[in-house]
Design a protein around this motif. Structure first.
Motif, mmCIF file in Angstrom:
data_model
loop_
_atom_site.group_PDB
_atom_site.id
_atom_site.type_symbol
_atom_site.label_atom_id
_atom_site.label_comp_id
_atom_site.label_asym_id
_atom_site.label_seq_id
_atom_site.Cartn_x
_atom_site.Cartn_y
_atom_site.Cartn_z
ATOM 1 N N PHE A 5 42.207 94.877 51.513
ATOM 2 C CA PHE A 5 43.186 95.162 52.567
ATOM 3 C C PHE A 5 42.492 95.497 53.887
ATOM 4 C CE2 PHE A 5 46.114 98.486 54.459
ATOM 5 C CZ PHE A 5 47.031 97.583 54.954
ATOM 6 N N GLU A 6 41.425 96.308 53.802
ATOM 7 C CA GLU A 6 40.712 96.685 55.028
ATOM 8 C C GLU A 6 40.063 95.471 55.679
ATOM 9 O OE1 GLU A 6 38.194 100.269 54.566
ATOM 10 O OE2 GLU A 6 39.539 100.671 52.889
ATOM 11 N N LEU A 9 42.726 93.716 57.497
ATOM 12 C CA LEU A 9 43.073 94.405 58.752
ATOM 13 C C LEU A 9 42.037 94.099 59.832
ATOM 14 C CD1 LEU A 9 44.250 98.020 57.753
ATOM 15 C CD2 LEU A 9 45.661 96.107 58.493
ATOM 16 N N ASN A 70 51.221 94.914 50.966
ATOM 17 C CA ASN A 70 50.459 96.169 50.823
ATOM 18 C C ASN A 70 51.260 97.444 51.071
ATOM 19 O OD1 ASN A 70 47.526 95.107 50.518
ATOM 20 N ND2 ASN A 70 48.437 93.914 52.163
ATOM 21 N N GLN A 71 52.457 97.302 51.605
ATOM 22 C CA GLN A 71 53.273 98.480 51.948
ATOM 23 C C GLN A 71 52.414 99.595 52.534
ATOM 24 O OE1 GLN A 71 54.439 98.249 48.031
ATOM 25 N NE2 GLN A 71 55.242 96.277 48.648
ATOM 26 N N MET A 73 50.715 102.632 54.771
ATOM 27 C CA MET A 73 51.184 103.945 55.195
ATOM 28 C C MET A 73 50.297 104.445 56.350
ATOM 29 S SD MET A 73 53.465 105.181 52.923
ATOM 30 C CE MET A 73 54.020 104.945 51.243
ATOM 31 N N ALA A 74 50.780 105.494 57.024
ATOM 32 C CA ALA A 74 50.021 106.239 58.018
ATOM 33 C C ALA A 74 49.314 105.328 59.034
ATOM 34 C CB ALA A 74 49.037 107.174 57.315
ATOM 35 N N ALA A 75 48.000 105.495 59.243
ATOM 36 C CA ALA A 75 47.302 104.762 60.308
ATOM 37 C C ALA A 75 47.378 103.256 60.089
ATOM 38 C CB ALA A 75 45.842 105.207 60.386
ATOM 39 N N ASP A 76 47.350 102.813 58.825
ATOM 40 C CA ASP A 76 47.447 101.374 58.551
ATOM 41 C C ASP A 76 48.796 100.834 59.007
ATOM 42 O OD1 ASP A 76 44.985 101.618 57.403
ATOM 43 O OD2 ASP A 76 45.736 101.716 55.342
ATOM 44 N N LEU A 77 49.844 101.593 58.709
ATOM 45 C CA LEU A 77 51.198 101.181 59.118
ATOM 46 C C LEU A 77 51.297 101.166 60.642
ATOM 47 C CD1 LEU A 77 54.192 100.586 58.427
ATOM 48 C CD2 LEU A 77 54.576 103.038 58.414
ATOM 49 N N ARG A 78 50.753 102.226 61.263
ATOM 50 C CA ARG A 78 50.827 102.290 62.734
ATOM 51 C C ARG A 78 50.052 101.139 63.369
ATOM 52 N NH1 ARG A 78 49.438 107.772 61.852
ATOM 53 N NH2 ARG A 78 47.534 107.540 63.081
ATOM 54 N N PHE B 262 54.435 110.065 56.028
ATOM 55 C CA PHE B 262 53.940 108.725 55.700
ATOM 56 C C PHE B 262 53.618 107.871 56.927
ATOM 57 C CE2 PHE B 262 55.878 109.671 51.518
ATOM 58 C CZ PHE B 262 54.745 109.457 50.750
ATOM 59 N N THR B 263 54.001 108.327 58.129
ATOM 60 C CA THR B 263 53.616 107.549 59.315
ATOM 61 C C THR B 263 52.535 108.272 60.122
ATOM 62 O OG1 THR B 263 55.462 108.505 60.555
ATOM 63 C CG2 THR B 263 55.812 106.330 59.588
ATOM 64 N N PRO B 265 50.621 111.559 59.290
ATOM 65 C CA PRO B 265 50.215 112.797 58.623
ATOM 66 C C PRO B 265 49.260 113.593 59.512
ATOM 67 C CG PRO B 265 49.071 110.910 57.682
ATOM 68 C CD PRO B 265 50.064 110.358 58.652
ATOM 69 N N GLU B 271 46.016 111.646 55.000
ATOM 70 C CA GLU B 271 45.839 110.292 55.527
ATOM 71 C C GLU B 271 45.006 109.451 54.549
ATOM 72 O OE1 GLU B 271 46.299 109.197 59.183
ATOM 73 O OE2 GLU B 271 45.744 107.225 58.460
#
Lengths: 221, 279
Positions: A5-6, A9, A70-71, A73-78, B262-263, B265, B271
């Motif tokens: 995944f990384e 990205l 991959n659904q 989350m957090a920094a990956d989602l942003r 989840f967006t 943290p 994270e």
């Protein structure tokens, strides 16, 4: 162990950078078609527009695939949300470059209205804003993104200055109206490019710090 | 008269536009007045080994709170302290406060506590009895004297199982599928009308369709129940909960509104865990 995944990205960021460099080059060539009276540069911009549009679709598809599989989350989602928005801004920058290239072709049919002083400054500023906003994304550099936001006012001021100056030329000599009007359009497009770079910088700050800095006057309690 | 060149002009409307779908802004922490369970300085020990360290948490009423964290971080142990289920394990010790509606649970009658704080486990564990008797059992144990049939139906309806079993109530509970068995266990827990429902990985043995049914059920139960769910599935925590608490090595690392956790943290360990870069 680096995850698949990384790697995906990283590849996505590389593709976005490539799209950014295509858009930046298009702006540079379109403006220099006016500044250097080189019509072939305008033709190049028109011919290369499709490459930017194709990149927009490719990046959208990559973002969709990464979100669905991959659904994140957090920094990956942003990051994925930011890339999706930046993708749209870069495509619009490509469109502004095409507008400038078309204006250039019309401007070159007329004698030069005035020596170009502010236009190259404006172009350099706007191009640097696009470049730095993308560098900020790659480096995760919030300070660089903030510096892009601060520069937008300078571009706006140059546009106003150019507008006032060209208006006087138009009032003095009606034969210059057509070319001067096209130059105003070029300035307007460069100002819009600065706005898109600002949007990109805002998205970078969202990605890096999780802060939404768009529309600071809004109450976000 | 307002007019331009003598022609009367219609008055411009100055009414502000109203947002037809008014959305309330969510806070990132549960508010004071809506707390069902309050946990303060909770420590838990298995013999000499400490499993939960100084945990403070507020579980808001009529909301779902998800507990996430890597295996062995103490989240199931913590969940079981909320209805004193850990007391069934020998050589364990608990310190600190757990307040249910302001009352210290360690000073309550344990049967009464477990009636108010029900629990559903990872693997469905129906009794070797009929579907009907599984739901009626808890009521009988609690000395219920009313109309049993009505309450069994109500509980099965609340657990979204009634339509599937209404014609086979006398059949053994083991004849049901895994998902149906889990909903039967939820119906059994709901029969005594608990204020809190603890769910310990309730979907880990279920397929995605059945998992979706349980999650929908949790959403509907929020009107009448406060829930705390332990899950390994972060997408499930994100979908089904209002608040999420992240635990690591027996400690609470971060607790906030699920969409925030989840967006964006706050803690780098949260994270790292939720983006799969742990360790």
């Amino acid at each position: 162990m680096e995850r698949h995944f990384e790697h995906d990205l990283d590849e996505l960021k590389q593709r976005l950078l490539w799209m950014g460099s295509l858009a930046e080059r298009a702006v540079h060539q379109a403006v220099h078609a006016v500044l250097d009276a080189e019509e072939h540069l305008s033709e190049t911009v028109l011919a290369e527009e499709d490459a930017i549009n194709e990149m927009q679709i490719e990046i959208d598809e990559r973002v969709q695939r990464l979100l669905a599989l991959n659904q994140p989350m957090a920094a990956d989602l942003r990051l994925l949300l930011a890339v999706s928005r930046i993708n749209g801004d870069l495509e619009r920058i490509g469109d502004q470059a095409v507008n400038i290239a078309q204006s250039a072709m019309r401007i070159l049919r007329h004698p030069q209205v005035k020596p170009y002083v502010d236009l190259p400054r404006m172009s350099e500023l706007a191009e640097a804003m696009v470049r730095d906003s993308l560098n900020a994304l790659v480096r995760g550099d919030q300070d660089l993104a903030q510096s892009v936001l601060r520069r937008d006012d300078q571009v706006d001021k140059l546009r106003d200055q150019l507008f006032r100056e060209l208006l006087t030329y138009m009032m003095e000599d009606s034969a210059q109206v057509f070319a001067a009007f096209e130059l105003i359009l070029v300035a307007k497009n460069l100002e819009r490019i600065g706005d898109h770079a600002t949007n990109i910088a805002e998205d970078v700050i969202y990605f890096v710090a999780g802060r939404d800095v768009r529309h600071p006057a809004l109450d976000r309690r | 008269m307002d007019s331009v060149s003598g022609v009367p002009q219609p008055a411009l409307s100055v009414k502000p536009f109203r947002d037809p779908v008014h959305m309330e802004k969510t806070t990132t922490q549960p508010t004071e007045q809506s707390i069902r369970l309050e946990i303060a300085d909770l420590n838990f020990f298995y013999g000499p080994k400490q499993a939960v360290f100084g945990l403070n948490l507020k579980i808001p009423t009529h909301k779902v709170t998800a507990l996430i964290g890597p295996s062995g971080c103490g989240k199931s142990t913590f969940l079981r302290t909320l209805n004193r289920m850990n007391e069934t394990i020998r050589n364990t010790r608990v310190e600190g406060k757990v307040l249910l509606d302001g009352q210290e649970i360690h000073q309550m009658d344990v049967v009464g506590l477990r009636r108010r704080v029900g629990m559903v486990f990872q693997r469905p564990n129906p009794f070797p009895k009929s579907i009907y008797e599984n739901v009626a059992y808890g009521l009988r144990v609690n000395g219920f004297k009313g109309r049993l049939d009505e309450l069994v139906e109500k509980s099965l309806r609340r657990a979204a199982l009634w339509e599937e079993v209404k014609d086979v109530l006398k059949r053994s509970a083991f004849a049901l599928s895994g998902g149906q068995q889990q909903r039967l266990c939820i119906a059994r827990a709901l029969a005594v009308d608990p204020e809190v429902l603890l769910l310990d990985e309730p979907c880990s043995a279920l397929d995605p369709v059945t998992t979706a049914k349980i999650e929908e059920l949790m959403f509907q139960l929020k009107d009448s129940c406060t829930m705390a769910i332990v899950t390994h599935n972060m997408q499930q925590a994100a979908r089904a909960s209002d608040f999420t608490a992240f635990m690591l090595d027996g400690k609470l690392i971060e607790h906030s509104v699920t969409s925030k956790l989840f967006t964006t943290p706050t803690d780098p360990r949260t994270e790292a865990y939720i983006t799969g870069r742990f360790g």
